[in-house]
Design an enzyme around this catalytic site. Structure first.
Site, PDB file in Angstrom:
ATOM      1  N   HIS A 288       0.836  -1.316   0.229  1.00  0.00           N
ATOM      2  CA  HIS A 288       0.037   0.321   0.208  1.00  0.00           C
ATOM      3  C   HIS A 288       0.776   0.700   0.522  1.00  0.00           C
ATOM      4  O   HIS A 288       1.527   1.103   1.047  1.00  0.00           O
ATOM      5  CB  HIS A 288      -1.221   0.404   0.572  1.00  0.00           C
ATOM      6  N   HIS A 331      -0.844   2.335  11.512  1.00  0.00           N
ATOM      7  CA  HIS A 331       0.370   3.162  11.626  1.00  0.00           C
ATOM      8  C   HIS A 331       0.350   3.929  12.776  1.00  0.00           C
ATOM      9  O   HIS A 331      -0.681   4.188  13.729  1.00  0.00           O
ATOM     10  CB  HIS A 331      -0.102   3.982  10.679  1.00  0.00           C
ATOM     11  N   GLU A 337      -2.523  14.181  11.756  1.00  0.00           N
ATOM     12  CA  GLU A 337      -3.471  13.317  10.181  1.00  0.00           C
ATOM     13  C   GLU A 337      -4.923  13.920  11.044  1.00  0.00           C
ATOM     14  O   GLU A 337      -5.144  13.396  11.922  1.00  0.00           O
ATOM     15  CB  GLU A 337      -3.544  12.204  10.297  1.00  0.00           C
ATOM     16  N   HIS A 361      -5.849  12.543  13.916  1.00  0.00           N
ATOM     17  CA  HIS A 361      -4.792  11.180  14.268  1.00  0.00           C
ATOM     18  C   HIS A 361      -3.389  12.081  14.745  1.00  0.00           C
ATOM     19  O   HIS A 361      -3.207  12.543  13.533  1.00  0.00           O
ATOM     20  CB  HIS A 361      -4.715   9.437  13.646  1.00  0.00           C
ATOM     21  N   HIS A 367      -3.478   4.110  14.810  1.00  0.00           N
ATOM     22  CA  HIS A 367      -4.835   3.943  14.653  1.00  0.00           C
ATOM     23  C   HIS A 367      -4.176   3.387  13.249  1.00  0.00           C
ATOM     24  O   HIS A 367      -3.445   3.189  12.099  1.00  0.00           O
ATOM     25  CB  HIS A 367      -4.697   5.490  13.599  1.00  0.00           C
TER      26      HIS A 367
END
Length: 440
Positions: A288, A331, A337, A361, A367
């Site tokens: 990803h 992560h 974020e 976050h 998260h």
């Protein structure tokens, strides 16, 4: 607005020249002894005079009256505009907000500003702030100017008809608009209107470097639009000029509309961008890819590769990775974020994260996908699949630690206290006796 009022010049960071009357732009010099049509020449500088040519930003206006023709500024109160970030105890928890309310009482764009979180200080020109706006009436005979920083405006509900000194812009959901520091603007709306604002103090938004991507991809310069010259010569008894200065609001009155610029040229401009024009880059083999590949605009810091703030979107796209957990991975990040949802359903959290709401976050706080997303993505067949059709989510990402305001944490009453529960059902799948399948 008629079609004639919605013409745009195309480009990003380019030098523009536009006039509403023929010959209003002086030829060969910026500040002639006498300007055409009896206009005044006035410069708006977005950078220091001595900034390198490639980063120097300024615009020359040729206007009916210079902007200095106003009465003294006096402070005015705003209940929910809060730019002091050391008053409350920090809160490291993952946070999610249900959709923010649109006021029932008549409220214009400035009155409807609500500060959610931020970091830094306008007096030293360092930091960023996240606001939402929620309004239902036009600003009338008033204009707003931010002396502290630039506004990146993300409409979520309702169209914004924005009049600037440069001309007029219509900005709808799934478009964004950047109004840079010092630019005066007025917002007209038709009914309930809501959206998000990212404010930066340190510099200006630019396109990210493409690196190995090459010459094309992400947001293309030609898709950024800026208005052509438009003016009104209108006497007004008490036209309000509202200025945000060092985190506080001030008001000055003047006897005419500030939108009296007959011609202008320069590279310091307001602009808009349609998010549907974003050219997505994505993985086609495995893993990803990091969300940095979805960056539309960035405000760089003095550290190479580290942003004061990035504006990142997650548009409709194909997911085609092999042997890969395709949704965002679990992560912890050295950036903060803040996510918002313009419309649709965010693929990593189909339940609970709703248009007009948000999540935060904070740096180094874990998260990732909720239980439903994890279970589905772990078992699905890895064929090519469309992701986020009918959805537009975005992220304001910053290297700064964001502190919550009283309104953002308490007064708005939109914090979802049950947000943490979306991860509690993640069960232990560990099997110490697991053995890989033998390949024939």
């Amino acid at each position: 607005m008629s079609k004639e009022e919605l013409k745009y010049l195309s480009g990003f960071g380019s030098e523009f020249a536009t006039e509403a009357l023929p010959g209003a732009l002086p030829e060969g010099q910026n500040n002639p002894q006498v300007c055409p049509y009896g206009l005044y020449a006035e410069q708006l500088s977005g950078t220091a005079f001595t900034a390198p040519r490639e980063t120097n930003r300024r615009a020359w206006f040729y206007r009916i009256r210079p902007s200095v023709v106003h009465k003294p500024f006096a402070p005015i109160k705003h209940k929910y505009l809060d730019c002091s970030f050391d008053k409350r105890h920090p809160n490291p928890n993952q946070l999610r907000w249900n959709p923010f309310d649109i006021p029932a009482e008549p409220t214009d764009f400035v009155e409807g500003l609500r500060t959610v979180c931020g970091a830094g200080n306008a007096t030293v020109r360092h930091g960023c702030i996240i606001h939402i706006y929620a309004c239902n009436k036009s600003m009338g005979d008033s204009a707003f100017q931010n002396s502290d920083g630039d506004f990146l405006i993300v409409p979520q509900q309702g169209v914004l008809d924005i009049t600037t000194e440069y001309g007029r812009l219509r900005v709808a959901p799934n478009e964004i608009c950047v109004v840079q520091s010092g630019m005066r603007f007025n917002v007209a709306v038709q009914g309930p209107t809501r959206g998000y604002i990212l404010e930066v103090y340190d510099g200006h938004f630019v396109l990210p470097n493409l690196g190995p991507i090459g010459a094309n991809g992400l947001a293309n310069p030609r898709d950024f639009l800026t208005p052509v010259a438009w003016y009104e010569d209108r006497e007004v008894a008490d036209y309000r000029i509202i200025t945000k200065y060092q985190g506080h609001l001030f008001e000055a009155l003047q006897g005419h509309s500030p939108f009296d610029v007959v011609a202008w040229h320069g590279n310091y401009v307001p602009y808009k961008y349609n998010l549907k024009n974003f050219m997505v880059i994505n993985a086609t083999a495995f893993d990803h890819a990091d969300p940095s590949i979805f960056t539309v605009l960035t405000c760089p810091s003095t550290k190479p590769g580290v942003a004061i703030a990035d504006f990142v979107i997650f548009p409709p796209r194909w997911a085609v990775q092999e042997h890969t957990f395709r949704p965002p991975y679990y992560h912890r990040n050295c950036m903060s974020e803040f996510m918002g949802l313009i419309f649709g359903n965010y693929e990593a959290k189909e339940e609970g994260f709703r248009p007009g709401g948000a999540s935060l976050h904070s740096m180094m706080i874990p998260h990732g996908p909720d239980v439903q997303c994890f279970e589905g993505a772990s078992k699905c067949e890895l064929t090519p699949v469309r992701v986020a059709d009918g959805t537009q989510s975005f992220m304001f990402e910053t290297s700064l630690g964001l502190a919550l305001t009283e309104w953002g944490e308490d007064t708005c009453r939109k914090v979802d206290a049950s947000y943490f529960e979306c991860w509690q059902g993640l069960k232990k799948n560990f099997d110490p006796n697991w053995k890989p399948e033998k390949k024939e």
